[in-house]
Motif scaffolding. Structure first.
Motif, PDB file in Angstrom:
ATOM      1  N   TRP A  34       0.853  -1.188   0.000  1.00 29.29           N
ATOM      2  CA  TRP A  34       0.000   0.000   0.000  1.00 29.29           C
ATOM      3  C   TRP A  34       0.890   1.240   0.000  1.00 29.29           C
ATOM      4  CZ3 TRP A  34      -4.247  -0.808   4.302  1.00 29.29           C
ATOM      5  CH2 TRP A  34      -4.983  -1.949   4.032  1.00 29.29           C
ATOM      6  N   PRO A  35       0.966   1.981  -1.105  1.00 23.77           N
ATOM      7  CA  PRO A  35       1.776   3.201  -1.132  1.00 23.77           C
ATOM      8  C   PRO A  35       1.284   4.202  -0.083  1.00 23.77           C
ATOM      9  CG  PRO A  35       1.089   2.581  -3.349  1.00 23.77           C
ATOM     10  CD  PRO A  35       0.335   1.700  -2.391  1.00 23.77           C
ATOM     11  N   GLY A  36       2.182   4.568   0.819  1.00 25.93           N
ATOM     12  CA  GLY A  36       1.820   5.410   1.957  1.00 25.93           C
ATOM     13  C   GLY A  36       1.133   6.708   1.598  1.00 25.93           C
ATOM     14  N   GLY A  37       1.653   7.416   0.615  1.00 29.79           N
ATOM     15  CA  GLY A  37       1.064   8.698   0.239  1.00 29.79           C
ATOM     16  C   GLY A  37      -0.368   8.556  -0.246  1.00 29.79           C
ATOM     17  N   ASP A  38      -0.634   7.502  -1.020  1.00 26.35           N
ATOM     18  CA  ASP A  38      -1.994   7.269  -1.516  1.00 26.35           C
ATOM     19  C   ASP A  38      -2.933   6.900  -0.376  1.00 26.35           C
ATOM     20  OD1 ASP A  38      -1.095   7.770  -4.086  1.00 26.35           O
ATOM     21  OD2 ASP A  38      -0.822   5.648  -4.568  1.00 26.35           O
ATOM     22  N   VAL A  39      -2.436   6.132   0.582  1.00 28.02           N
ATOM     23  CA  VAL A  39      -3.262   5.766   1.736  1.00 28.02           C
ATOM     24  C   VAL A  39      -3.562   7.001   2.578  1.00 28.02           C
ATOM     25  CG1 VAL A  39      -3.347   4.424   3.873  1.00 28.02           C
ATOM     26  CG2 VAL A  39      -2.456   3.372   1.787  1.00 28.02           C
ATOM     27  N   VAL A  40      -2.570   7.857   2.776  1.00 28.72           N
ATOM     28  CA  VAL A  40      -2.788   9.093   3.538  1.00 28.72           C
ATOM     29  C   VAL A  40      -3.828   9.960   2.842  1.00 28.72           C
ATOM     30  CG1 VAL A  40      -1.722  11.256   4.289  1.00 28.72           C
ATOM     31  CG2 VAL A  40      -0.546   9.090   4.670  1.00 28.72           C
ATOM     32  N   ASP A  41      -3.754  10.079   1.522  1.00 26.74           N
ATOM     33  CA  ASP A  41      -4.744  10.866   0.786  1.00 26.74           C
ATOM     34  C   ASP A  41      -6.151  10.291   0.966  1.00 26.74           C
ATOM     35  OD1 ASP A  41      -2.756  12.552  -0.146  1.00 26.74           O
ATOM     36  OD2 ASP A  41      -2.620  11.590  -2.119  1.00 26.74           O
ATOM     37  N   ALA A  42      -6.286   8.963   0.867  1.00 25.17           N
ATOM     38  CA  ALA A  42      -7.592   8.318   1.032  1.00 25.17           C
ATOM     39  C   ALA A  42      -8.111   8.520   2.457  1.00 25.17           C
ATOM     40  CB  ALA A  42      -7.496   6.831   0.708  1.00 25.17           C
ATOM     41  N   LEU A  43      -7.223   8.399   3.429  1.00 27.42           N
ATOM     42  CA  LEU A  43      -7.611   8.581   4.823  1.00 27.42           C
ATOM     43  C   LEU A  43      -8.027  10.026   5.093  1.00 27.42           C
ATOM     44  CD1 LEU A  43      -7.876   7.080   7.491  1.00 27.42           C
ATOM     45  CD2 LEU A  43      -5.495   7.648   7.963  1.00 27.42           C
ATOM     46  N   ASP A  44      -7.324  10.965   4.500  1.00 25.85           N
ATOM     47  CA  ASP A  44      -7.668  12.375   4.649  1.00 25.85           C
ATOM     48  C   ASP A  44      -9.070  12.649   4.089  1.00 25.85           C
ATOM     49  OD1 ASP A  44      -6.962  15.135   5.339  1.00 25.85           O
ATOM     50  OD2 ASP A  44      -6.867  15.458   3.165  1.00 25.85           O
ATOM     51  N   ARG A  45      -9.358  12.107   2.890  1.00 27.64           N
ATOM     52  CA  ARG A  45     -10.694  12.280   2.300  1.00 27.64           C
ATOM     53  C   ARG A  45     -11.758  11.624   3.184  1.00 27.64           C
ATOM     54  NH1 ARG A  45      -7.728  11.218  -2.227  1.00 27.64           N
ATOM     55  NH2 ARG A  45      -8.358   9.032  -2.273  1.00 27.64           N
ATOM     56  N   TRP A  46     -11.437  10.435   3.702  1.00 27.18           N
ATOM     57  CA  TRP A  46     -12.376   9.692   4.535  1.00 27.18           C
ATOM     58  C   TRP A  46     -12.693  10.457   5.813  1.00 27.18           C
ATOM     59  CZ3 TRP A  46     -11.686   6.394   9.060  1.00 27.18           C
ATOM     60  CH2 TRP A  46     -12.726   5.496   9.275  1.00 27.18           C
ATOM     61  N   PHE A  47     -11.665  11.001   6.453  1.00 26.38           N
ATOM     62  CA  PHE A  47     -11.896  11.818   7.642  1.00 26.38           C
ATOM     63  C   PHE A  47     -12.808  13.000   7.298  1.00 26.38           C
ATOM     64  CE2 PHE A  47      -7.727  10.451   9.843  1.00 26.38           C
ATOM     65  CZ  PHE A  47      -8.384   9.461  10.554  1.00 26.38           C
ATOM     66  N   GLY A  48     -12.568  13.642   6.155  1.00 23.23           N
ATOM     67  CA  GLY A  48     -13.414  14.751   5.727  1.00 23.23           C
ATOM     68  C   GLY A  48     -14.869  14.337   5.566  1.00 23.23           C
ATOM     69  N   GLU A  49     -15.095  13.139   4.990  1.00 25.34           N
ATOM     70  CA  GLU A  49     -16.459  12.635   4.838  1.00 25.34           C
ATOM     71  C   GLU A  49     -17.129  12.419   6.193  1.00 25.34           C
ATOM     72  OE1 GLU A  49     -16.186   9.040   2.547  1.00 25.34           O
ATOM     73  OE2 GLU A  49     -15.415  10.092   0.792  1.00 25.34           O
ATOM     74  N   LEU A  50     -16.335  12.132   7.209  1.00 26.64           N
ATOM     75  CA  LEU A  50     -16.860  11.929   8.557  1.00 26.64           C
ATOM     76  C   LEU A  50     -16.949  13.236   9.344  1.00 26.64           C
ATOM     77  CD1 LEU A  50     -14.955   8.668   9.538  1.00 26.64           C
ATOM     78  CD2 LEU A  50     -17.355   8.890   8.869  1.00 26.64           C
ATOM     79  N   GLY A  51     -16.579  14.354   8.715  1.00 33.07           N
ATOM     80  CA  GLY A  51     -16.647  15.649   9.382  1.00 33.07           C
ATOM     81  C   GLY A  51     -15.441  15.962  10.245  1.00 33.07           C
ATOM     82  N   ILE A  52     -14.374  15.209  10.072  1.00 36.87           N
ATOM     83  CA  ILE A  52     -13.166  15.422  10.866  1.00 36.87           C
ATOM     84  C   ILE A  52     -12.232  16.357  10.108  1.00 36.87           C
ATOM     85  CG2 ILE A  52     -11.117  14.321  11.843  1.00 36.87           C
ATOM     86  CD1 ILE A  52     -12.847  11.771  12.174  1.00 36.87           C
ATOM     87  N   ASP A  53     -11.824  17.435  10.755  1.00 41.73           N
ATOM     88  CA  ASP A  53     -10.864  18.383  10.181  1.00 41.73           C
ATOM     89  C   ASP A  53      -9.470  17.949  10.622  1.00 41.73           C
ATOM     90  OD1 ASP A  53      -9.230  20.490   9.430  1.00 41.73           O
ATOM     91  OD2 ASP A  53     -10.470  22.034  10.375  1.00 41.73           O
ATOM     92  N   VAL A  54      -8.685  17.433   9.698  1.00 47.72           N
ATOM     93  CA  VAL A  54      -7.368  16.906  10.055  1.00 47.72           C
ATOM     94  C   VAL A  54      -6.409  17.996  10.527  1.00 47.72           C
ATOM     95  CG1 VAL A  54      -7.582  14.871   8.589  1.00 47.72           C
ATOM     96  CG2 VAL A  54      -6.534  16.946   7.668  1.00 47.72           C
ATOM     97  N   GLU A  55      -6.742  19.244  10.306  1.00 43.10           N
ATOM     98  CA  GLU A  55      -5.903  20.352  10.764  1.00 43.10           C
ATOM     99  C   GLU A  55      -6.247  20.771  12.193  1.00 43.10           C
ATOM    100  OE1 GLU A  55      -3.345  21.503   8.954  1.00 43.10           O
ATOM    101  OE2 GLU A  55      -3.872  20.069   7.396  1.00 43.10           O
ATOM    102  N   ASP A  56      -7.361  20.246  12.725  1.00 44.60           N
ATOM    103  CA  ASP A  56      -7.815  20.623  14.057  1.00 44.60           C
ATOM    104  C   ASP A  56      -7.143  19.741  15.113  1.00 44.60           C
ATOM    105  OD1 ASP A  56      -9.232  21.971  16.005  1.00 44.60           O
ATOM    106  OD2 ASP A  56     -11.191  21.603  15.119  1.00 44.60           O
ATOM    107  N   ASP A  57      -7.447  20.018  16.389  1.00 44.57           N
ATOM    108  CA  ASP A  57      -6.882  19.266  17.510  1.00 44.57           C
ATOM    109  C   ASP A  57      -7.458  17.855  17.570  1.00 44.57           C
ATOM    110  OD1 ASP A  57      -5.337  21.434  18.312  1.00 44.57           O
ATOM    111  OD2 ASP A  57      -6.935  22.229  19.589  1.00 44.57           O
ATOM    112  N   VAL A  58      -6.911  17.062  18.478  1.00 49.14           N
ATOM    113  CA  VAL A  58      -7.425  15.709  18.692  1.00 49.14           C
ATOM    114  C   VAL A  58      -8.874  15.778  19.144  1.00 49.14           C
ATOM    115  CG1 VAL A  58      -5.163  14.748  19.248  1.00 49.14           C
ATOM    116  CG2 VAL A  58      -6.613  15.603  21.080  1.00 49.14           C
ATOM    117  N   ILE A  59      -9.600  14.696  18.948  1.00 46.67           N
ATOM    118  CA  ILE A  59     -11.011  14.621  19.307  1.00 46.67           C
ATOM    119  C   ILE A  59     -11.126  13.931  20.660  1.00 46.67           C
ATOM    120  CG2 ILE A  59     -13.262  13.680  18.663  1.00 46.67           C
ATOM    121  CD1 ILE A  59     -12.195  13.682  15.743  1.00 46.67           C
ATOM    122  N   ALA A  60     -11.754  14.599  21.604  1.00 50.03           N
ATOM    123  CA  ALA A  60     -11.970  14.003  22.922  1.00 50.03           C
ATOM    124  C   ALA A  60     -13.038  12.925  22.800  1.00 50.03           C
ATOM    125  CB  ALA A  60     -12.412  15.068  23.913  1.00 50.03           C
TER     126      ALA A  60
END
Length: 108
Positions: A34-60
């Protein structure tokens, strides 16, 4: 064989399975890697679909130890220490203000 710790028929379970299936069908190389960069991109999009802002702080969370995933995703747990090439094969992705980095601080 999978030993799922979630219900893939639930809305959230379907999202988890969907991410895994996308990686397996769209990202996984012929050799199974699994190419790491492609997985990170997919994970970033997935977090966005879940309403998670990857630039924000950790989620309590209020999760108890019993509700935690059975998989240890710490850097130490996923390093491949079988190779003695002076570099561990860390699969961890570390987010920070400058963006995602691998375990050695290299940008993805």
């Amino acid at each position: 064989m999978h030993d799922l710790k979630f219900d893939p028929a639930s809305p959230l379970g379907a999202k988890i399975a969907g991410l895994f299936n996308q990686i397996k069908t769209d990202i996984e190389e012929d050799d199974g890697s699994w190419p790491g960069g492609d997985v990170v991109d997919a994970l970033d999009r997935w977090f966005g679909e879940l309403g998670i802002d990857v630039e924000d702080d950790v989620i309590a969370t209020n999760a108890t130890a019993d509700a935690s995933p059975a998989v240890d995703l710490t850097t130490e747990a996923i390093e491949d220490e079988d190779e003695d090439d002076g570099h561990h094969d860390c699969l961890g992705v570390h987010a920070g203000p400058e963006g995602p980095r691998d375990c050695d601080g290299r940008e993805y």
